[in-house]
Design an enzyme around this catalytic site. Sequence first.
Site, PDB file in Angstrom:
ATOM      1  N   HIS A 205      52.986  62.728  26.566  1.00 16.99           N
ATOM      2  CA  HIS A 205      53.362  61.181  26.074  1.00 16.99           C
ATOM      3  C   HIS A 205      55.565  60.892  25.568  1.00 16.99           C
ATOM      4  CE1 HIS A 205      52.447  58.650  22.471  1.00 16.99           C
ATOM      5  NE2 HIS A 205      53.437  57.557  23.794  1.00 16.99           N
TER       6      HIS A 205
ATOM      7  N   TYR B  15      50.849  57.551  17.326  1.00 12.55           N
ATOM      8  CA  TYR B  15      50.647  56.165  16.909  1.00 12.55           C
ATOM      9  C   TYR B  15      49.655  56.482  15.175  1.00 12.55           C
ATOM     10  CZ  TYR B  15      50.031  55.298  21.837  1.00 12.55           C
ATOM     11  OH  TYR B  15      50.573  54.823  22.678  1.00 12.55           O
TER      12      TYR B  15
HETATM   13  P1  NAD Z   1      50.711  44.989  23.820  1.00 12.98           P
HETATM   14  O1  NAD Z   1      51.208  44.128  25.028  1.00 12.98           O
HETATM   15  O2  NAD Z   1      49.279  45.398  24.097  1.00 12.98           O
HETATM   16  O3  NAD Z   1      50.265  43.741  23.035  1.00 12.98           O
HETATM   17  C1  NAD Z   1      49.771  44.377  21.679  1.00 12.98           C
HETATM   18  C2  NAD Z   1      49.958  43.212  20.534  1.00 12.98           C
HETATM   19  O4  NAD Z   1      48.940  42.451  20.706  1.00 12.98           O
HETATM   20  C3  NAD Z   1      49.005  43.602  19.373  1.00 12.98           C
HETATM   21  O5  NAD Z   1      50.084  43.229  18.112  1.00 12.98           O
HETATM   22  C4  NAD Z   1      47.721  42.918  19.518  1.00 12.98           C
HETATM   23  O6  NAD Z   1      47.146  43.044  18.542  1.00 12.98           O
HETATM   24  C5  NAD Z   1      47.421  41.804  20.185  1.00 12.98           C
HETATM   25  N1  NAD Z   1      47.118  41.220  20.624  1.00 12.98           N
HETATM   26  C6  NAD Z   1      45.976  42.064  21.683  1.00 12.98           C
HETATM   27  N2  NAD Z   1      45.394  40.607  22.169  1.00 12.98           N
HETATM   28  C7  NAD Z   1      45.411  39.663  22.288  1.00 12.98           C
HETATM   29  C8  NAD Z   1      45.282  38.139  21.785  1.00 12.98           C
HETATM   30  N3  NAD Z   1      44.548  37.966  22.840  1.00 12.98           N
HETATM   31  N4  NAD Z   1      45.834  37.280  21.431  1.00 12.98           N
HETATM   32  C9  NAD Z   1      47.030  37.321  20.872  1.00 12.98           C
HETATM   33  N5  NAD Z   1      47.579  38.767  20.765  1.00 12.98           N
HETATM   34  C10 NAD Z   1      46.367  39.671  21.214  1.00 12.98           C
HETATM   35  O7  NAD Z   1      50.606  46.579  24.034  1.00 12.98           O
HETATM   36  P2  NAD Z   1      50.777  47.188  23.348  1.00 12.98           P
HETATM   37  O8  NAD Z   1      49.089  47.386  21.844  1.00 12.98           O
HETATM   38  O9  NAD Z   1      52.245  48.359  22.710  1.00 12.98           O
HETATM   39  O10 NAD Z   1      49.981  48.440  24.416  1.00 12.98           O
HETATM   40  C11 NAD Z   1      48.962  48.110  25.207  1.00 12.98           C
HETATM   41  C12 NAD Z   1      47.848  49.705  24.888  1.00 12.98           C
HETATM   42  O11 NAD Z   1      48.503  50.720  25.763  1.00 12.98           O
HETATM   43  C13 NAD Z   1      48.697  51.014  23.226  1.00 12.98           C
HETATM   44  O12 NAD Z   1      47.922  50.539  22.155  1.00 12.98           O
HETATM   45  C14 NAD Z   1      48.699  51.946  23.961  1.00 12.98           C
HETATM   46  O13 NAD Z   1      47.473  52.481  23.747  1.00 12.98           O
HETATM   47  C15 NAD Z   1      48.920  51.800  25.283  1.00 12.98           C
HETATM   48  N6  NAD Z   1      50.494  52.091  25.491  1.00 12.98           N
HETATM   49  C16 NAD Z   1      51.330  53.819  26.328  1.00 12.98           C
HETATM   50  C17 NAD Z   1      52.142  53.651  25.684  1.00 12.98           C
HETATM   51  C18 NAD Z   1      53.068  55.408  25.968  1.00 12.98           C
HETATM   52  O14 NAD Z   1      52.509  56.236  26.389  1.00 12.98           O
HETATM   53  N7  NAD Z   1      53.586  55.388  26.260  1.00 12.98           N
HETATM   54  C19 NAD Z   1      52.720  53.200  25.159  1.00 12.98           C
HETATM   55  C20 NAD Z   1      52.670  51.615  25.085  1.00 12.98           C
HETATM   56  C21 NAD Z   1      51.828  51.343  25.425  1.00 12.98           C
END
Ligand code: NAD
Length: 323
Positions: A128, A63
């Site tokens: 990952h 990231y």
């Molecule tokens: P998410 O679905 O959580 O969306 C994140 C987006 O939504 C960001 O732009 C954030 O600012 C926004 N957001 C958060 N809260 C909000 C709210 N209350 N109102 C409006 N917008 C809001 O997607 P993500 O960040 O990709 O997934 C969460 C976490 O999961 C990642 O940060 C990561 O740590 C993990 N993840 C891991 C993998 C993997 O291991 N392959 C893949 C995806 C995500």
Amino acid sequence: MASSVGKVELRPLGNTGLKLSCVGFGASPLGNVFGPVSEDDAIASVRQAFRLGINFFDTSPYYGGTLSEKVLGKSLKALGVPRNEYIVSTKCGRYAEGFDFSADRVTRSIDESLARLQLDYVDILQCHDIEFGSLDQIVNETIPALQKLKEAGKIRFIGITGLPLGIFTYVLDRVPPGTVDVILSYCHYSINDSTLDDLIPYLKSKGVGVISASPLAMGLLTESGPPEWHPASSELRSACKAAAAYGKEKGKNISKLALQYSLSNKDISSVLVGMNSIRQVEENVSAAIELANNGKDEETLSEVEAILKPVKNQTWPSGIQQS
Ligand code: NAD
């Protein structure tokens, strides 16, 4: 605001003995993955999350090309609380420069991650996005290397992450029981795609903990919409945009509805949401507490589900094999 509403619920993670906050802090935004986030905002967001009961923080060297790990490490240090009061997961095998799941690379990777995070150990180390590697290498080489890191005390538990759900059964069917402690699935337990549900009985039977990430479908289920790089089809994007617009017209926030949908499945130990501001942290914690007190908004949910029905469970290709 949310400081008056209480703390989020803790849920057990498989057989690990860990108890994770049902809302987990996804730290990919701290690597500027969804747009620039200042270090001050990052530190303040982590502090407010911890204050409101979020004890689980997830990152990866991938990231922001290691930036997320560095900023998360600094933010956790700034909390000034004992190490056992928070749970940290990071990942290995995926880097800005590409994928490498070799034993040698993942063994060096944890030392690099620990240095960036300013920690002596991480609670969970996850391979990952394993669909981009050879799953047989994950089984025969990567996971055994991670077991050595467990014995060395650098990590407490082992996980695997990725998009296609078949990768999890492929690996879990081939490793000795108890070797893989946790899976992290993403974009498969939200209003538009709930296919992870079918895998949960299998994961429970194996005693494997379940973390579900991206309840907002990486921005599709937000009023401001997804980032440019989002892999969804234009059909899926449009349907989610229509759902968000419908909610807004009705005075209902699509992100809150989506997060509550994911949180309502108690077999999921933690729902990881990417957060970049105190406001988002407070909104997401409030959504969890409101759900615990009042249940889901069934009426709006069924209306949004009807809008998303034509694209229900539509996903996108990921990786070099689709098992
Ligand atoms: P998410 O679905 O959580 O969306 C994140 C987006 O939504 C960001 O732009 C954030 O600012 C926004 N957001 C958060 N809260 C909000 C709210 N209350 N109102 C409006 N917008 C809001 O997607 P993500 O960040 O990709 O997934 C969460 C976490 O999961 C990642 O940060 C990561 O740590 C993990 N993840 C891991 C993998 C993997 O291991 N392959 C893949 C995806 C995500």
